[in-house]
Design an enzyme around this catalytic site. Sequence first.
Site, short mmCIF file in Angstrom:
data_model
loop_
_atom_site.label_atom_id
_atom_site.label_comp_id
_atom_site.label_asym_id
_atom_site.label_seq_id
_atom_site.Cartn_x
_atom_site.Cartn_y
_atom_site.Cartn_z
N GLU A 1 -6.83 -7.53 -0.56
CA GLU A 1 -7.32 -7.53 0.48
C GLU A 1 -9.20 -7.23 0.99
O GLU A 1 -9.32 -6.12 0.59
CB GLU A 1 -6.68 -6.50 1.54
CG GLU A 1 -5.12 -7.32 1.91
CD GLU A 1 -4.47 -6.21 3.22
OE1 GLU A 1 -5.23 -5.11 4.26
OE2 GLU A 1 -3.21 -6.16 3.16
N GLU B 1 0.85 -1.37 -0.12
CA GLU B 1 0.29 -0.08 -0.16
C GLU B 1 0.96 1.14 0.05
O GLU B 1 0.53 2.50 1.01
CB GLU B 1 -0.64 -0.18 0.76
CG GLU B 1 -2.06 -0.85 1.10
CD GLU B 1 -3.14 -0.96 2.35
OE1 GLU B 1 -2.85 -0.33 3.88
OE2 GLU B 1 -4.33 -0.97 2.03
C1 GAL Z 1 -3.90 -2.60 5.28
C2 GAL Z 1 -2.79 -2.96 5.21
C3 GAL Z 1 -2.33 -4.77 6.30
C4 GAL Z 1 -3.77 -4.48 6.95
C5 GAL Z 1 -4.97 -4.02 7.07
C6 GAL Z 1 -6.24 -3.26 7.98
O1 GAL Z 1 -4.30 -1.46 4.75
O2 GAL Z 1 -2.33 -3.46 3.89
O3 GAL Z 1 -1.84 -4.94 5.99
O4 GAL Z 1 -3.19 -3.44 8.19
O5 GAL Z 1 -4.64 -2.63 6.44
O6 GAL Z 1 -5.95 -4.75 8.46
#
Ligand code: GAL
Length: 870
Positions: free
Chosen positions: A271, A202
């Site tokens: 994600e 990110e």
């Molecule tokens: C995303 C990040 C992850 C984790 C997630 C929230 O932005 O890439 O590593 O932190 O948020 O659980």
Amino acid sequence: MNTMSCLSSNFKFVFLASTVIWMTVMSSSLAAVDASNVTTIGTDSVTYDRRSLIINGQRKLLISASIHYPRSVPAMWPGLVRLAKEGGVDVIETYVFWNGHEPSPGNYYFGGRFDLVKFCKIIQQAGMYMILRIGPFVAAEWNFGGLPVWLHYVPGTTFRTDSEPFKYHMQKFMTYTVNLMKRERLFASQGGPIILSQVENEYGYYENAYGEGGKRYALWAAKMALSQNTGVPWIMCQQYDAPDPVIDTCNSFYCDQFKPISPNKPKIWTENWPGWFKTFGARDPHRPAEDVAYSVARFFQKGGSVQNYYMYHGGTNFGRTAGGPFITTSYDYDAPIDEYGLPRFPKWGHLKELHKVIKSCEHALLNNDPTLLSLGPLQEADVYEDASGACAAFLANMDDKNDKVVQFRHVSYHLPAWSVSILPDCKNVAFNTAKVGCQTSIVNMAPIDLHPTASSPKRDIKSLQWEVFKETAGVWGVADFTKNGFVDHINTTKDATDYLWYTTSIFVHAEEDFLRNRGTAMLFVESKGHAMHVFINKKLQASASGNGTVPQFKFGTPIALKAGKNEIALLSMTVGLQTAGAFYEWIGAGPTSVKVAGFKTGTMDLTASAWTYKIGLQGEHLRIQKSYNLKSKIWAPTSQPPKQQPLTWYKAVVDAPPGNEPVALDMIHMGKGMAWLNGQEIGRYWPRRTSKYENCVTQCDYRGKFNPDKCVTGCGQPTQRWYHVPRSWFKPSGNVLIIFEEIGGDPSQIRFSMRKVSGACGHLSVDHPSFDVENLQGSEIENDKNRPTLSLKCPTNTNISSVKFASFGNPNGTCGSYMLGDCHDQNSAALVEKVCLNQNECALEMSSANFNMQLCPSTVKKLAVEVNCS
Ligand code: GAL
């Protein structure tokens, strides 16, 4: 009979190890993949085009699941992987946790919970693929975002920008990891499971904050990754300038509208957050299964090809691995597999059903471009069809309030609000995201004493042999240094410990008013965080901490001073280091201002006084958590563990709880501190309560866009009461439990709890797509498979012991609180008892043989059942 397959699986996965060197296939049409341009030498080729990844010439639609290896223990890995596979998952994704693997420069550790190679091999043996997100910056609510704290102190280093020392160490670790994977032949190009790797994480969100250096760094990171020659593609998530051939991917609660920056790249969702993490003192977030399923179905409807749940199993932030400030030791995440490794029903089962249906559409989806049809103002269909007759359709109702009946190919379909129906043959609805047909499990934490072992066979908590060691409140042993003014907490401890003592003394004249009960002496503190205990003359006066969002706090507290010299000792604590944000590594902690008010002469500002410092606790220096020896001189035996004592170490020899259920420590009667079993780090405990005045939900409306504040529970409750102690850490007897308590608690009340599935609920409504009794015709009714059936299953080795609720009619409420409606078949309970009692699982057909179908003709009938398992 159509027993709901969300409870068990009949999936078969075959892992084809064959294959190639990675090259991108840039095709503009979705013609059959030409495999002739890749060399196959017993390994897998992984390429891609705009539609999907192509593995060995085969387009793939992949369901992926994040399971972070250090957030469980090796003994749990095979079970977690098996459960993911059974849940319809093809790929396991993990970050690589640099600070766990390189504790000091050039000193690598890949053992125990950090045995990445073992983890990969377990996945490989299960016939699954892997996505390896090396980062090595990861965020992940993991301490310092995964970067080693020592790196911050390498002169001239700025994290995540064009900084030579940073790039040097990042490349060194990346190369070390890639070489380790290569040596073990773990990349798909070598016949291994890894089909994709990620560099950075990110970075796009922060790149601008780093100016030109940020741009150069992003490009450098991509090129450096490509130069590793892994033979599989690289991805960068939320990276808006990822250079070819790196694939940019999406992270969000919804990614259906995401478009990769280049038309040649497939649409990958790294994600999808099926829940959210917790912070000590905050409420407990939940994301409804219906909404997770909706987001996944929408993604595949809109051309997605790889979808990863972050997290599928969240697990535990053991020891001091939790990031911060204030990330809880539990990283349960409301994920499809819970912290303890049990499938979370209905989420796990509902998604399993979804995966099966999506997979059944794989061919139609991957080999055709969709036709988009409007079915209404907020309703649309995407139809994937080809000349061969393959056809799959997704009908979506994006209206977040209203159900809608739509017409598709001259047939009416009822679409609940905020839902997607999937029609793998463009005719029959195989799945609707809002209709959860799968059971809900009732899980509870059953208390069990910390039985004494060697000393007494009696199951009597009082005969536990406790030993104690008391910390000094203030500098112990030889002071580390004295300095005028405050040092930064993190720069001083370098995160080797949470604890740093700041001590000074003041002289108080006997004539001060507050010594004669006129007025009060007050201490005022301002701190960058994260938490602090104030001791005056060795007595605890007050505790304070940040509020979880900004690590800064200030407070005033009355203090008890005496005439003469008074010692002020502040125990400053970090509770996990920052995990993300531009320049996050520079964020400090510790006091910035200390004043004492109430003197005749006014307020005394101690900010610039001489402060004496001591890093860490004496117990930590003695490595007391590893000292199992009961006769050790450090420990003082005691018949009763002292209660409400700050700064106290406790030790007891405990039994392994009987049975196989997962185990937790119940710390509700303790204050704040850390716990170990047999020298293994359970982690920080802090049953800090959330405010009872905040808003919590009793029932969550799945409809509409989710955010982590939407469906929160636990108002007025501790954010985390139970702390996972993996079964594999127990010995048959003589287990040493060590607790360090900062504030004061009652250790005699500490219990183990066993996580048990104590019951199950299921409900079926006649409007469920596969249970559409009214529309079933002649031969279909004869066809067992179409009969609406409610299935219930207890855990292995337990049976349905009683029926708590059963109603065919119009019952209402939710699992745990079902109530009869005004339409109720009196025979419901007797029938359910007849079919289910003393069975491990049972299936209840919604047929006239079982229930009175003629009852209340104008009512849409439902069956709701709750059973106990034992
Ligand atoms: C995303 C990040 C992850 C984790 C997630 C929230 O932005 O890439 O590593 O932190 O948020 O659980």
